[in-house]
Design a protein around this motif. Structure first.
Motif, PDB file in Angstrom:
ATOM      1  N   SER A 124      10.873  -4.777   7.148  1.00  0.00           N
ATOM      2  CA  SER A 124      11.128  -3.851   6.029  1.00  0.00           C
ATOM      3  C   SER A 124      10.247  -2.615   6.138  1.00  0.00           C
ATOM      4  N   ALA A 125       8.988  -2.830   6.493  1.00  0.00           N
ATOM      5  CA  ALA A 125       8.065  -1.701   6.635  1.00  0.00           C
ATOM      6  C   ALA A 125       8.535  -0.749   7.721  1.00  0.00           C
ATOM      7  N   LEU A 126       8.990  -1.291   8.827  1.00  0.00           N
ATOM      8  CA  LEU A 126       9.485  -0.453   9.919  1.00  0.00           C
ATOM      9  C   LEU A 126      10.709   0.345   9.464  1.00  0.00           C
ATOM     10  N   ASN A 127      11.565  -0.300   8.720  1.00  0.00           N
ATOM     11  CA  ASN A 127      12.775   0.349   8.230  1.00  0.00           C
ATOM     12  C   ASN A 127      12.477   1.464   7.224  1.00  0.00           C
ATOM     13  N   GLU A 128      11.479   1.254   6.377  1.00  0.00           N
ATOM     14  CA  GLU A 128      11.190   2.191   5.286  1.00  0.00           C
ATOM     15  C   GLU A 128      10.152   3.261   5.636  1.00  0.00           C
ATOM     16  N   GLU A 129       9.378   3.039   6.690  1.00  0.00           N
ATOM     17  CA  GLU A 129       8.286   3.955   7.039  1.00  0.00           C
ATOM     18  C   GLU A 129       8.826   5.323   7.452  1.00  0.00           C
ATOM     19  N   THR A 130       8.133   6.373   7.016  1.00  0.00           N
ATOM     20  CA  THR A 130       8.525   7.740   7.366  1.00  0.00           C
ATOM     21  C   THR A 130       7.543   8.394   8.336  1.00  0.00           C
ATOM     22  N   ARG A 159      -1.576   1.378   5.822  1.00  0.00           N
ATOM     23  CA  ARG A 159      -0.496   0.562   6.387  1.00  0.00           C
ATOM     24  C   ARG A 159      -0.633   0.376   7.899  1.00  0.00           C
ATOM     25  N   PRO A 160      -0.822   1.436   8.682  1.00  0.00           N
ATOM     26  CA  PRO A 160      -0.990   1.216  10.122  1.00  0.00           C
ATOM     27  C   PRO A 160      -2.262   0.425  10.456  1.00  0.00           C
ATOM     28  N   LEU A 161      -3.319   0.647   9.702  1.00  0.00           N
ATOM     29  CA  LEU A 161      -4.549  -0.112   9.926  1.00  0.00           C
ATOM     30  C   LEU A 161      -4.296  -1.595   9.669  1.00  0.00           C
ATOM     31  N   ALA A 162      -3.582  -1.902   8.604  1.00  0.00           N
ATOM     32  CA  ALA A 162      -3.240  -3.295   8.306  1.00  0.00           C
ATOM     33  C   ALA A 162      -2.402  -3.893   9.437  1.00  0.00           C
ATOM     34  N   SER A 193       0.812  -1.218   0.000  1.00  0.00           N
ATOM     35  CA  SER A 193       0.000   0.000   0.000  1.00  0.00           C
ATOM     36  C   SER A 193       0.845   1.268   0.000  1.00  0.00           C
ATOM     37  N   LYS A 194       0.418   2.214  -0.795  1.00  0.00           N
ATOM     38  CA  LYS A 194       1.047   3.538  -0.822  1.00  0.00           C
ATOM     39  C   LYS A 194       0.278   4.520   0.062  1.00  0.00           C
ATOM     40  N   SER A 195      -0.854   4.069   0.603  1.00  0.00           N
ATOM     41  CA  SER A 195      -1.721   4.921   1.409  1.00  0.00           C
ATOM     42  C   SER A 195      -1.250   4.928   2.863  1.00  0.00           C
ATOM     43  N   ASN A 196      -0.947   6.125   3.384  1.00  0.00           N
ATOM     44  CA  ASN A 196      -0.497   6.234   4.775  1.00  0.00           C
ATOM     45  C   ASN A 196      -1.480   5.651   5.787  1.00  0.00           C
ATOM     46  N   ALA A 235       5.738   8.672  11.751  1.00  0.00           N
ATOM     47  CA  ALA A 235       6.020   8.241  13.125  1.00  0.00           C
ATOM     48  C   ALA A 235       4.891   7.409  13.726  1.00  0.00           C
ATOM     49  N   GLU A 236       3.642   7.797  13.482  1.00  0.00           N
ATOM     50  CA  GLU A 236       2.507   7.060  14.046  1.00  0.00           C
ATOM     51  C   GLU A 236       2.454   5.635  13.498  1.00  0.00           C
ATOM     52  N   ALA A 237       2.782   5.483  12.227  1.00  0.00           N
ATOM     53  CA  ALA A 237       2.799   4.150  11.615  1.00  0.00           C
ATOM     54  C   ALA A 237       3.916   3.305  12.218  1.00  0.00           C
ATOM     55  N   LYS A 238       5.075   3.912  12.406  1.00  0.00           N
ATOM     56  CA  LYS A 238       6.190   3.177  13.021  1.00  0.00           C
ATOM     57  C   LYS A 238       5.807   2.657  14.401  1.00  0.00           C
ATOM     58  N   LYS A 239       5.074   3.466  15.144  1.00  0.00           N
ATOM     59  CA  LYS A 239       4.634   3.058  16.484  1.00  0.00           C
ATOM     60  C   LYS A 239       3.757   1.810  16.414  1.00  0.00           C
ATOM     61  N   VAL A 240       2.864   1.754  15.441  1.00  0.00           N
ATOM     62  CA  VAL A 240       1.986   0.592  15.281  1.00  0.00           C
ATOM     63  C   VAL A 240       2.817  -0.645  14.918  1.00  0.00           C
ATOM     64  N   TYR A 241       3.830  -0.479  14.070  1.00  0.00           N
ATOM     65  CA  TYR A 241       4.690  -1.602  13.687  1.00  0.00           C
ATOM     66  C   TYR A 241       5.468  -2.121  14.901  1.00  0.00           C
ATOM     67  N   ILE A 242       5.962  -1.196  15.705  1.00  0.00           N
ATOM     68  CA  ILE A 242       6.689  -1.599  16.919  1.00  0.00           C
ATOM     69  C   ILE A 242       5.758  -2.329  17.877  1.00  0.00           C
ATOM     70  N   ASP A 243       4.526  -1.857  17.997  1.00  0.00           N
ATOM     71  CA  ASP A 243       3.544  -2.544  18.843  1.00  0.00           C
ATOM     72  C   ASP A 243       3.321  -3.974  18.355  1.00  0.00           C
ATOM     73  N   LEU A 244       3.252  -4.145  17.036  1.00  0.00           N
ATOM     74  CA  LEU A 244       3.082  -5.482  16.476  1.00  0.00           C
ATOM     75  C   LEU A 244       4.301  -6.342  16.783  1.00  0.00           C
ATOM     76  N   PHE A 245       5.490  -5.787  16.652  1.00  0.00           N
ATOM     77  CA  PHE A 245       6.694  -6.537  17.008  1.00  0.00           C
ATOM     78  C   PHE A 245       6.670  -6.954  18.486  1.00  0.00           C
ATOM     79  N   GLU A 246       6.183  -6.075  19.358  1.00  0.00           N
ATOM     80  CA  GLU A 246       6.096  -6.411  20.786  1.00  0.00           C
ATOM     81  C   GLU A 246       5.153  -7.594  21.011  1.00  0.00           C
ATOM     82  N   ILE A 247       4.054  -7.626  20.290  1.00  0.00           N
ATOM     83  CA  ILE A 247       3.111  -8.753  20.399  1.00  0.00           C
ATOM     84  C   ILE A 247       3.778 -10.028  19.905  1.00  0.00           C
TER      85      ILE A 247
END
Length: 106
Positions: free
Chosen positions: A66-72, A37-40, A31-34, A74-86
């Motif tokens: 990869s998504a965490l590395n490429e994301e610009t 990605r966090p919703l997914a 997805s190119k839509s900001n 901040a709110e999306a990165k937080k969601v990815y980190i939360d998923l990694f924590e789970i």
């Protein structure tokens, strides 16, 4: 609203949450839509909480890293980190197993 519907569908066993994992990861990857990605990633979090790490699998972990590395955003990165924590929680803290799964192959 979408999260509530997804939770209802998966908790009532209308559709197994494990099958949502690959779909969510594909959205996260392509997805190119900001907002998408966090919703997914949030939907994947629900799937992983319900079905375990197998809901996204090794490929999903690679996509997530990869998504965490490429994301610009901040709110999306937080969601990815939360998923990694789970994921780490589901792996009972075995980060070696996580790092082995996302290790790039030469």
């Amino acid at each position: 609203e979408i999260l509530a519907i997804f939770t209802l569908v998966t908790t009532k066993k209308i559709y197994p949450s494990q099958k949502f994992g690959p779909v969510c990861m594909k959205v996260l990857e392509k997805s190119k839509s900001n907002p998408s990605r966090p919703l997914a990633a949030e939907l994947c979090s629900i799937a992983v909480q319900s079905a375990g790490v197998s809901a996204i699998g090794k490929k999903g972990l690679v996509i997530l890293s990869s998504a965490l590395n490429e994301e610009t955003v901040a709110e999306a990165k937080k969601v990815y980190i939360d998923l990694f924590e789970i994921v780490v929680e589901k792996l009972k803290g075995d980060t070696d197993k996580l790092f082995l799964a996302i290790k790039p192959t030469d």
